[in-house]
Scaffold this motif. Sequence first.
Motif, PDB file in Angstrom:
ATOM      1  N   UNK A 160       0.620  -1.275   0.134  1.00 30.47           N
ATOM      2  CA  UNK A 160       0.128  -0.154   0.150  1.00 30.47           C
ATOM      3  C   UNK A 160       0.660   1.236   0.164  1.00 30.47           C
ATOM      4  N   UNK A 161       0.351   2.218  -0.582  1.00 34.59           N
ATOM      5  CA  UNK A 161       1.437   3.189  -1.273  1.00 34.59           C
ATOM      6  C   UNK A 161       0.579   4.036   0.245  1.00 34.59           C
ATOM      7  N   UNK A 162       1.452   4.855   1.050  1.00 38.20           N
ATOM      8  CA  UNK A 162       1.145   6.309   1.754  1.00 38.20           C
ATOM      9  C   UNK A 162      -0.261   7.134   1.740  1.00 38.20           C
ATOM     10  N   UNK A 163      -0.767   8.136   2.548  1.00 39.00           N
ATOM     11  CA  UNK A 163      -0.803   8.511   2.570  1.00 39.00           C
ATOM     12  C   UNK A 163      -1.192   9.855   2.036  1.00 39.00           C
ATOM     13  N   UNK A 164      -2.026  10.834   1.378  1.00 39.66           N
ATOM     14  CA  UNK A 164      -1.546  11.518   0.674  1.00 39.66           C
ATOM     15  C   UNK A 164      -0.889  12.336   2.035  1.00 39.66           C
ATOM     16  N   UNK A 165       0.062  13.434   1.794  1.00 47.94           N
ATOM     17  CA  UNK A 165       0.022  14.100   3.329  1.00 47.94           C
ATOM     18  C   UNK A 165      -0.205  14.796   3.875  1.00 47.94           C
ATOM     19  N   UNK A 166      -1.219  16.243   2.924  1.00 48.28           N
ATOM     20  CA  UNK A 166      -2.105  16.909   3.019  1.00 48.28           C
ATOM     21  C   UNK A 166      -3.488  16.234   4.008  1.00 48.28           C
ATOM     22  N   UNK A 167      -3.917  15.133   4.114  1.00 47.16           N
ATOM     23  CA  UNK A 167      -4.703  14.696   4.586  1.00 47.16           C
ATOM     24  C   UNK A 167      -4.468  14.083   6.072  1.00 47.16           C
TER      25      UNK A 167
ATOM     26  N   UNK B 228      -5.090  16.669   9.680  1.00 44.53           N
ATOM     27  CA  UNK B 228      -5.626  15.456  11.242  1.00 44.53           C
ATOM     28  C   UNK B 228      -4.938  16.751  12.256  1.00 44.53           C
TER      29      UNK B 228
ATOM     30  N   UNK C  43      -6.182  19.478  12.342  1.00 44.69           N
ATOM     31  CA  UNK C  43      -6.869  19.184  13.604  1.00 44.69           C
ATOM     32  C   UNK C  43      -7.275  18.991  15.315  1.00 44.69           C
TER      33      UNK C  43
ATOM     34  N   UNK D 297     -11.247  23.540   7.846  1.00 46.31           N
ATOM     35  CA  UNK D 297     -10.071  23.663   6.216  1.00 46.31           C
ATOM     36  C   UNK D 297     -10.601  23.484   5.621  1.00 46.31           C
ATOM     37  N   UNK D 298      -9.917  23.798   4.830  1.00 49.79           N
ATOM     38  CA  UNK D 298     -11.115  24.096   3.157  1.00 49.79           C
ATOM     39  C   UNK D 298     -10.691  24.931   1.577  1.00 49.79           C
ATOM     40  N   UNK D 299     -10.939  24.537   0.947  1.00 48.98           N
ATOM     41  CA  UNK D 299     -10.410  25.260  -0.160  1.00 48.98           C
ATOM     42  C   UNK D 299     -11.430  26.857  -0.817  1.00 48.98           C
TER      43      UNK D 299
ATOM     44  N   UNK E  96      -7.756  26.651  -7.338  1.00 48.79           N
ATOM     45  CA  UNK E  96      -8.138  26.943  -6.408  1.00 48.79           C
ATOM     46  C   UNK E  96      -6.928  25.974  -5.109  1.00 48.79           C
TER      47      UNK E  96
ATOM     48  N   UNK F 279     -12.652  10.472   8.938  1.00 43.77           N
ATOM     49  CA  UNK F 279     -11.776  10.137   9.778  1.00 43.77           C
ATOM     50  C   UNK F 279     -11.700   8.554   9.819  1.00 43.77           C
TER      51      UNK F 279
ATOM     52  N   UNK G 228      -4.732  -1.440   3.282  1.00 41.60           N
ATOM     53  CA  UNK G 228      -3.735  -1.578   2.697  1.00 41.60           C
ATOM     54  C   UNK G 228      -4.285  -0.397   1.052  1.00 41.60           C
TER      55      UNK G 228
ATOM     56  N   UNK H  11      -4.780   3.273   0.061  1.00 41.63           N
ATOM     57  CA  UNK H  11      -4.128   4.801  -0.071  1.00 41.63           C
ATOM     58  C   UNK H  11      -5.355   6.117  -0.526  1.00 41.63           C
ATOM     59  N   UNK H  12      -5.001   6.939   0.307  1.00 44.56           N
ATOM     60  CA  UNK H  12      -5.374   7.921   0.613  1.00 44.56           C
ATOM     61  C   UNK H  12      -5.400   9.162   0.208  1.00 44.56           C
ATOM     62  N   UNK H  13      -6.305   9.854  -1.108  1.00 41.11           N
ATOM     63  CA  UNK H  13      -6.177  10.681  -1.550  1.00 41.11           C
ATOM     64  C   UNK H  13      -6.940  11.914  -1.443  1.00 41.11           C
ATOM     65  N   UNK H  14      -6.646  13.391  -1.702  1.00 41.10           N
ATOM     66  CA  UNK H  14      -7.272  14.369  -1.993  1.00 41.10           C
ATOM     67  C   UNK H  14      -6.983  14.809  -3.741  1.00 41.10           C
TER      68      UNK H  14
ATOM     69  N   UNK I 280     -11.537  19.781  -5.882  1.00 38.69           N
ATOM     70  CA  UNK I 280     -12.875  20.576  -6.394  1.00 38.69           C
ATOM     71  C   UNK I 280     -13.139  20.756  -6.971  1.00 38.69           C
ATOM     72  N   UNK I 281     -12.426  21.622  -8.380  1.00 39.01           N
ATOM     73  CA  UNK I 281     -13.103  22.360  -9.383  1.00 39.01           C
ATOM     74  C   UNK I 281     -12.506  20.885 -10.421  1.00 39.01           C
TER      75      UNK I 281
ATOM     76  N   UNK J 297       2.293  16.318  -5.303  1.00 39.20           N
ATOM     77  CA  UNK J 297       2.993  15.953  -4.024  1.00 39.20           C
ATOM     78  C   UNK J 297       3.648  15.005  -4.416  1.00 39.20           C
TER      79      UNK J 297
ATOM     80  N   UNK K 136     -14.777  17.284  -1.345  1.00 40.46           N
ATOM     81  CA  UNK K 136     -16.217  18.132  -1.310  1.00 40.46           C
ATOM     82  C   UNK K 136     -16.594  17.727  -2.076  1.00 40.46           C
TER      83      UNK K 136
END
Lengths: 676, 363
Positions: free
Chosen positions: A370-377, A381, A384, A457-459, A467, B117, B127, B129-132, B135-136, B175, B216
């Motif tokens: 598995x790849x790491x979580x997006x650092x922005x997430x 956190x 927060x 926290x948001x766009x 954005x 969360x 397992x 991967x979590x991504x963002x 929004x546009x 990133x 969102x």
Amino acid sequence: VRIPVSWLREFVDVPRSPEQLAETMSLRGFAVEGIERAGKEAVIDFEITANRPDCMSIVGMAREIAAAYGLTVKPGPKLAALATANKADISIAIEDADLCPRYVGAVADVTVGPSPPWMQARLNAAGVRPINNVVDVTNYVLLEMGHPMHAFDLATLARAHIRVRTAKPGETLRTLDGQTRQLSSDMLVIADAARPVAVAGVMGGADSEVTDRTTAVVLESAYFNSLSIRRTSRQLGLKTEASMRFERGADPSLPLAAAQRAIALLHMIGAGRGRGRAIDRYPNKTKAPVVRLRRDKIGGLLGSAVPDKEVRRILQSLGFTLRPTPWGWRVAIPTRRVDVMREVDLIEEVARHYGFDRLPVTFPALTAAPKPVDPRITNARRLRATLTAAGFSEAMTFGFMAVAAAAPFAHVGEVIPIANPLSENFAVLRPSVLPGLLDAVAHNRRREQVDVRLFEIGSRFSRTAGERRAVGCAWTGAGNPAHWSGGSRSVDFFDMKAVVARVCETFGAAFHTAAHQEDWLQRGRAAAVLAPDGSRLGLVGQLTPEIADAHGLPAAEPLYVAELDLDTLEQAAPVRLRIEPLPRYPSVTRDISIIVDDTLAAAEVRETIRRAAPPPLVRIAEFDRYQGKGIPDTKVSLALRLVFRSSDRTLTDAEVHDAMGQILEALKNQHGAIQR
Amino acid sequence: MPDSLEHPAIRALRELFDAQLPATTTPQALKSLQDAYVGRKSGKVTDLMKQLGTLPPGDRPAFGAQVNKLKANIEAALDQRRADLAAARPPEGGVDVTLPARDLPMGRVHPLMRVRQQVEDIFARMGYEILEGPEVEDDHHNFEALNMPPDHPARDMQDTLYLGVPIPGGTWGAHTGRLPKAQVRAATLLRTHTSAMQVRYMKTFPPPVRIIVPGRVYRRDNLDLSHTPMFQQVEGLVVGSDITLADLKGTFEAMLRELFGDVRVRLRPSFFPYTEPSAEVDISCQSCRGAGCGTCKHTGWLEILGSGMVHPAVFEAVGYDPEKVTGFAFGLGMERVAMLKYGVDDIRLFYENDLRFLEQFPL
């Protein structure tokens, strides 16, 4: 689609109660909106997904029910054959065969009056208002077979001619609802020799409407291009039972049968008689497509093989024709099944009627790390956690707002309008997270919540920067909470600056502040938050009373806000974290107290001290600032604590004494500072 | 001397003292009691001793001994009471521990984020991967690549908000250090689902894929009890050489049981343009345990997410070979999950940000 159960029984022996039927069919892909009962009749309201126009009828649902229960669909009433001819008291010409692949027209002599009560009852149950026996028959066919029809008063058609063509520029048509419609050249119309008499597949014209005086009608049973109907319906803002079916896809094989059924019904209810002939214009016959269905692909997609016998039973009962091959089947698709084009579509049919519940339950194996979580997430956190620990609750507000709410927070021309907003309150994309946050503070403030700390926290969006993500904070009420031991005070600039510091520390980013002016921030209580390289991280300060008032907040109460750009903060964060060795030698602390101009920024004093001091100066801390008795006007007394420490030896008194001398000298020379 | 022989006057005095002692709660009251009984000049015990002369000489020794004993007992009891009262006093510098604490303000994470969360954590352990993503979006990533060409009827299912002017488009991938040029397009709309990111991801990385994309999303919906024009989604995508509908079932059973506790899970066939077969996933209603109630509209089931096997047209659009890979995709609304989990019946509560609502959630 509303299905009266008694009508359904004409085509399939409904084996169970309407409730049980609803339960079963919802597991076959037909969710049930509700079941209504009126006397002996039960009406089931099935939700038909957009891909299944073939099920928007009694016969369509009967077919699915039969497949679900292993029954066969009853043939329905016998229809008298309708001979086709080239000319049958009317003439028909399709001028655009792409938009109208098939057109069936037949003339019938009629005596217009009300339709019989049983027919009216069924139409009403299905949600269609009875009009007269002729129109009711066309609607009855529509509901039963799913094929839209239309009836024109033959006497109104110029030269008894029907042309299926696109509208000419400037043409208009008064439709059955009484409105005059402006037609455009990409709209398909039905015209007589002179003018349009119907918007094809959408709505008929008022002038050719069937009335009490009508004695002969042309029954139209056509097949139109779905995209064309969809565009026309959208352009005219006109959705009808007919357009809804045509735009999803009607069945090109049905027109003649539908016309036969209509004529049989006219006869049966004594409303009229067909003249025995019909015109069927069908220049390019639609062929049933053939799709291969591989046995191993069924199991490969569903996770379990389905016995051949089941595959055959399901597909055949839905009207597919199967030809076996060593690897599976070649499957001919009925023309009504516009949703079935590929192998997976057939596998879905099998799965649907085999039952999703009969499939096994497995878990997909991991085949790569598995790849790491997006650092922005992860960063969000941590942020927060920081802000909630600072007493701030997280708000969520919409990404759009009213023009007036956005205006103070962005340059004109940077705000992005929404082309089709739902309301004025959602007219532009937010240029900042603060306006929404202010509304949230105001909401709380109006509900007896005096101390409010919120963050989001948001766009946020701008025309040039696109954005970007931000964190916004708002704080009103007490700076430290009321307590019986006393000591409460209102929030001030330095409370909010501490929050800014926490946010920056969360990212490990260094920052400093500089006085700044912004229309929405109170003069003298506003600062830019800057990274060491001078790039702007954000703003912090007290909101002006005018903006507070515009959001319905009490203008007299201080409200502090901050907004920092998260994308910039993430860039400002150190790439690698390296640990400094702990100090091994003791530190020496010296306090100084000086009098300087009260306009001199503390940051400048620090900078002078830092530049004048030798390297062992490790810390400067202001611990008192005093104006008033004993201090001349426009002057201020400033007390600072300086900490010296070397990393390689114990400092001597003489060294520190020299350092202090240099510092005081520099302060005197550069700022005219007087030591107290 | 046995009690039965106790002199009546002595007994009366002893009983009176025993009754009065427990009522003394302050040092002052105790001192008064002491003076009243064993005061040096006056006092009830001293007075008794003075009666000695009135008794027959033969009774005097016994009476005297009894009075002395009474006096000793009273003094011991007073000492004990004094010690007890002293022990009950707070020590020097002590505080009233029942006074209210100083407030240590602590904010709350938004309930929708709390749920998000939790969902992220469940999938991370599986397992994923979590991504963002942005929004546009542009039409290609939001619709066309997902098997929704222009004028496709399915676009009606997601009524879209369009931008009045195009703006610089999504920058996802920055990133990761590699951002394929094909992904940079001017943004023209607010994304209607986070699936747009799935397209970007597949165009950038070869299979296998196992991702979720929270964020969102926007639809042209009016604000009412159950609709907001913006809401929070978590969408997921799994692609591999032999991913099946059975895997989809297993994944959701595990995920939904962790999220909602002991629930039953069922799949209902449905329609989405980008999946085939498509399925709505229901969980058994927890309010009525499947018996039927208002919450589940008397069906015993609650619709919780939309899912399905990735449509081959989607694979073709991103350059995957649908003959070689299969996959499943899903979308889960955080509002729906939070409403069911916490018994919220008005979706607007999530966007009012009322502290009285937010603070009902634990830290």
